[in-house]
Design a protein around this motif. Sequence first.
Motif, PDB file in Angstrom:
ATOM      1  N   LEU A 324      26.094  35.789  11.217  1.00 10.20           N
ATOM      2  CA  LEU A 324      25.481  36.134  12.618  1.00 10.20           C
ATOM      3  C   LEU A 324      24.203  35.502  12.305  1.00 10.20           C
ATOM      4  CD1 LEU A 324      25.948  40.012  12.463  1.00 10.20           C
ATOM      5  CD2 LEU A 324      27.191  38.416  13.772  1.00 10.20           C
ATOM      6  N   GLU A 325      23.509  35.123  11.212  1.00 12.88           N
ATOM      7  CA  GLU A 325      22.226  34.253  11.145  1.00 12.88           C
ATOM      8  C   GLU A 325      22.655  32.990  11.655  1.00 12.88           C
ATOM      9  OE1 GLU A 325      19.126  35.381   9.343  1.00 12.88           O
ATOM     10  OE2 GLU A 325      19.918  37.385   9.754  1.00 12.88           O
ATOM     11  N   ASP A 326      23.861  32.496  11.383  1.00 14.32           N
ATOM     12  CA  ASP A 326      24.064  30.995  11.864  1.00 14.32           C
ATOM     13  C   ASP A 326      24.061  30.975  13.484  1.00 14.32           C
ATOM     14  OD1 ASP A 326      23.864  29.964   9.188  1.00 14.32           O
ATOM     15  OD2 ASP A 326      25.858  29.650   9.278  1.00 14.32           O
ATOM     16  N   GLN A 327      24.913  31.841  13.713  1.00 10.62           N
ATOM     17  CA  GLN A 327      25.186  32.072  15.255  1.00 10.62           C
ATOM     18  C   GLN A 327      23.850  32.017  15.952  1.00 10.62           C
ATOM     19  OE1 GLN A 327      28.119  34.883  16.846  1.00 10.62           O
ATOM     20  NE2 GLN A 327      26.279  35.831  17.818  1.00 10.62           N
ATOM     21  N   GLY A 328      22.985  32.775  15.626  1.00 10.42           N
ATOM     22  CA  GLY A 328      21.460  32.957  16.190  1.00 10.42           C
ATOM     23  C   GLY A 328      20.804  31.442  16.107  1.00 10.42           C
ATOM     24  N   ALA A 329      20.941  31.110  15.068  1.00  6.80           N
ATOM     25  CA  ALA A 329      20.168  29.542  14.859  1.00  6.80           C
ATOM     26  C   ALA A 329      20.513  28.383  15.669  1.00  6.80           C
ATOM     27  CB  ALA A 329      20.212  29.100  13.566  1.00  6.80           C
ATOM     28  N   VAL A 330      22.135  28.548  15.864  1.00  4.50           N
ATOM     29  CA  VAL A 330      22.615  27.427  16.720  1.00  4.50           C
ATOM     30  C   VAL A 330      22.224  27.859  18.305  1.00  4.50           C
ATOM     31  CG1 VAL A 330      24.934  26.865  17.543  1.00  4.50           C
ATOM     32  CG2 VAL A 330      24.486  26.850  15.213  1.00  4.50           C
ATOM     33  N   ALA A 331      22.378  29.066  18.694  1.00  7.93           N
ATOM     34  CA  ALA A 331      22.128  29.253  19.835  1.00  7.93           C
ATOM     35  C   ALA A 331      20.602  28.951  20.441  1.00  7.93           C
ATOM     36  CB  ALA A 331      21.993  30.819  20.102  1.00  7.93           C
ATOM     37  N   ALA A 332      19.592  28.968  19.529  1.00 12.00           N
ATOM     38  CA  ALA A 332      18.324  28.688  19.601  1.00 12.00           C
ATOM     39  C   ALA A 332      17.993  27.193  19.664  1.00 12.00           C
ATOM     40  CB  ALA A 332      17.296  29.577  18.384  1.00 12.00           C
ATOM     41  N   ALA A 333      18.771  26.427  18.754  1.00 17.34           N
ATOM     42  CA  ALA A 333      18.552  25.056  18.927  1.00 17.34           C
ATOM     43  C   ALA A 333      19.300  24.454  20.119  1.00 17.34           C
ATOM     44  CB  ALA A 333      19.390  24.539  17.574  1.00 17.34           C
ATOM     45  N   GLY A 389      25.373  18.019  17.259  1.00 19.44           N
ATOM     46  CA  GLY A 389      26.600  16.890  17.239  1.00 19.44           C
ATOM     47  C   GLY A 389      27.463  17.051  15.939  1.00 19.44           C
ATOM     48  N   ASP A 390      26.840  17.152  14.791  1.00 21.08           N
ATOM     49  CA  ASP A 390      27.511  17.077  13.603  1.00 21.08           C
ATOM     50  C   ASP A 390      28.517  18.333  13.595  1.00 21.08           C
ATOM     51  OD1 ASP A 390      28.338  16.093  11.248  1.00 21.08           O
ATOM     52  OD2 ASP A 390      26.554  16.625  10.390  1.00 21.08           O
ATOM     53  N   ILE A 391      27.933  19.495  14.035  1.00 21.48           N
ATOM     54  CA  ILE A 391      28.482  20.638  14.035  1.00 21.48           C
ATOM     55  C   ILE A 391      29.943  20.215  15.088  1.00 21.48           C
ATOM     56  CG2 ILE A 391      28.748  23.098  14.931  1.00 21.48           C
ATOM     57  CD1 ILE A 391      25.937  23.388  13.829  1.00 21.48           C
ATOM     58  N   ALA A 392      29.839  19.911  16.412  1.00 17.84           N
ATOM     59  CA  ALA A 392      30.895  19.544  17.288  1.00 17.84           C
ATOM     60  C   ALA A 392      31.861  18.910  16.961  1.00 17.84           C
ATOM     61  CB  ALA A 392      30.194  19.409  18.790  1.00 17.84           C
ATOM     62  N   VAL A 393      31.483  17.748  16.331  1.00 20.27           N
ATOM     63  CA  VAL A 393      32.309  16.631  15.918  1.00 20.27           C
ATOM     64  C   VAL A 393      32.958  16.939  14.605  1.00 20.27           C
ATOM     65  CG1 VAL A 393      32.649  14.158  15.400  1.00 20.27           C
ATOM     66  CG2 VAL A 393      31.099  14.956  17.223  1.00 20.27           C
ATOM     67  N   ASN A 394      32.300  17.429  13.518  1.00 27.39           N
ATOM     68  CA  ASN A 394      32.663  17.470  12.284  1.00 27.39           C
ATOM     69  C   ASN A 394      32.888  19.010  11.688  1.00 27.39           C
ATOM     70  OD1 ASN A 394      32.971  14.513  12.002  1.00 27.39           O
ATOM     71  ND2 ASN A 394      30.580  14.650  11.875  1.00 27.39           N
ATOM     72  N   GLY A 395      32.375  19.836  12.594  1.00 26.17           N
ATOM     73  CA  GLY A 395      32.467  21.103  11.897  1.00 26.17           C
ATOM     74  C   GLY A 395      31.424  21.508  10.576  1.00 26.17           C
ATOM     75  N   ALA A 396      30.334  20.693  10.850  1.00 23.51           N
ATOM     76  CA  ALA A 396      29.415  20.568   9.731  1.00 23.51           C
ATOM     77  C   ALA A 396      28.675  21.875   9.481  1.00 23.51           C
ATOM     78  CB  ALA A 396      28.381  19.515   9.863  1.00 23.51           C
ATOM     79  N   ALA A 397      28.318  22.372   8.315  1.00 23.89           N
ATOM     80  CA  ALA A 397      27.376  23.328   8.159  1.00 23.89           C
ATOM     81  C   ALA A 397      25.813  22.985   8.499  1.00 23.89           C
ATOM     82  CB  ALA A 397      27.459  23.896   6.532  1.00 23.89           C
ATOM     83  N   LEU A 398      25.193  24.243   8.672  1.00 23.27           N
ATOM     84  CA  LEU A 398      23.882  24.093   9.196  1.00 23.27           C
ATOM     85  C   LEU A 398      23.009  23.541   7.882  1.00 23.27           C
ATOM     86  CD1 LEU A 398      23.208  27.458  11.213  1.00 23.27           C
ATOM     87  CD2 LEU A 398      23.369  24.985  12.093  1.00 23.27           C
ATOM     88  N   PRO A 399      21.970  22.764   8.162  1.00 25.17           N
ATOM     89  CA  PRO A 399      21.127  22.366   7.098  1.00 25.17           C
ATOM     90  C   PRO A 399      20.677  23.467   6.147  1.00 25.17           C
ATOM     91  CG  PRO A 399      20.326  21.357   8.951  1.00 25.17           C
ATOM     92  CD  PRO A 399      21.555  22.513   9.386  1.00 25.17           C
ATOM     93  N   ASP A 400      20.419  23.496   5.009  1.00 23.22           N
ATOM     94  CA  ASP A 400      19.915  24.430   4.254  1.00 23.22           C
ATOM     95  C   ASP A 400      18.350  24.695   4.148  1.00 23.22           C
ATOM     96  OD1 ASP A 400      19.560  26.455   2.252  1.00 23.22           O
ATOM     97  OD2 ASP A 400      19.752  25.040   0.630  1.00 23.22           O
ATOM     98  N   SER A 401      17.880  25.134   5.415  1.00 24.17           N
ATOM     99  CA  SER A 401      16.657  25.451   5.773  1.00 24.17           C
ATOM    100  C   SER A 401      16.460  26.602   6.805  1.00 24.17           C
ATOM    101  CB  SER A 401      15.925  24.099   6.671  1.00 24.17           C
ATOM    102  OG  SER A 401      15.036  24.410   7.111  1.00 24.17           O
ATOM    103  N   GLY A 402      15.384  27.450   6.396  1.00 21.89           N
ATOM    104  CA  GLY A 402      15.155  28.529   7.424  1.00 21.89           C
ATOM    105  C   GLY A 402      14.592  28.128   8.664  1.00 21.89           C
ATOM    106  N   PHE A 403      14.136  26.786   8.806  1.00 18.47           N
ATOM    107  CA  PHE A 403      13.489  26.423   9.993  1.00 18.47           C
ATOM    108  C   PHE A 403      14.310  25.973  11.098  1.00 18.47           C
ATOM    109  CE2 PHE A 403       9.607  27.369   7.881  1.00 18.47           C
ATOM    110  CZ  PHE A 403       8.763  27.224   8.700  1.00 18.47           C
ATOM    111  N   PHE A 404      15.818  25.796  10.647  1.00 21.87           N
ATOM    112  CA  PHE A 404      16.686  25.101  11.570  1.00 21.87           C
ATOM    113  C   PHE A 404      16.988  26.404  12.829  1.00 21.87           C
ATOM    114  CE2 PHE A 404      20.555  24.357  13.780  1.00 21.87           C
ATOM    115  CZ  PHE A 404      20.278  22.964  14.069  1.00 21.87           C
TER     116      PHE A 404
END
Length: 404
Positions: A324-333, A389-404
């Motif tokens: 859920l934390e990842d979902q919220g971070a991606v939405a804000a970005a 873009g990395d998520i859309a193309v490669n399914g990448a994980a979010l960076p290891d940062s609370g600021f993303f």
Amino acid sequence: MTTDSVLTARAVPRGQQLQEVLETIAADYRRRLDEGGHEPPGRALSLVREHRLGAARLAGDLGGGDFTVPEFFELAIRLAQADPDLTHILRVHYATVEELQRVPGSRAKDRWLSVVAEGHLIGGVSSELTSARVGGQAYDTKLVRTAGGLRLTGRKFYSTGAQFSDYVRATAEDEAGAPVAAVVPADRAGIIHADDWDGIGQRHTGSGTTIFEDVAVHDDEVLPIGTNVGVDRARGALVQLYLHAIAAGVLHTLTADAAALVRDRHRTYTFATTDTPSSDPQLLEIVGEIDAVAYTAEALVLRAATELAPALDTARVSGIDARLEDQGAVAAARVKVAIEQPALRAASRIFDAGGASSVRSASHLDRHWRNLRTLFSHNPTVYKARVLGDIAVNGAALPDSGFF
């Protein structure tokens, strides 16, 4: 805070009462602009304390307003429409309120939650100009135990809101190098608020330097900071989405200013298509474009707020949920990447509607672009877009940062 005091605490305003407060804040902001724009929002801050707007996201059983996440972001947009500097001042306070309600709880957290319920404001200082990596958890500011007790020493920049708050939450390292936070009265001996912010926008947010010179800290004023930065993302998403709520509020005011500019203008160009600016289709198109950008910005912020809500709500009940934390971070970005360029274009287009006379300092129309540019300079968009873009193309994980 006792049960009796919770029950008798004045409710955080909603509806018409809230609208009246916002109108008073907006009138004070306009007065300060008309008088030169050099006065900080003292009257507005008094209203925030009086009506306990800082407790909007505090749970109802703790004496707060119990605003949902979308309701809170709607409040932020409306507050920014009234006064964007004031709204930015409150950003760290609201983030701290969210942090304090995350489980696990503690007696230390309960103490500061009662402070929030009473209407007091907690500012925050974290960033240091000497830090090699912005947003990391390594600090030159130190909290060490001496023969006379704990002492806090260091220098912080980007201290948005600290000098206008009742308490300051300062991040530091303890003797073992672990990150900690100390929450102390903002006027405690040894704290210096330099008020040296010289940014082109958001000029009265107190975003300059805070200096701690051997400041006494009591043991019950220390809060641990979690080290799971790459998992605990929703608080970071909140403070970033909050910036774009301010931007949405700025854009609404920009729309109103652009409409008034065209509506009240009498002179027009010799090659204009009509004799009156208010019926000139080209000028109406400009205002329409600005209006649409403002609408879109608000819609995106509120949509992202609904995606962020499950993470924030879950963290209060059962603790952090990484998915859920990842979902919220991606939405804000996504909001940041989507609205930045249209917003900056809209803030420039108002001068196409007003002509040369609109660039006069007395019009204050340049403040919209300056404020937006300053807001968008937090956590540069180029990094957000690359990760999305990395998520859309490669399914990448979010960076290891609370600021993303």
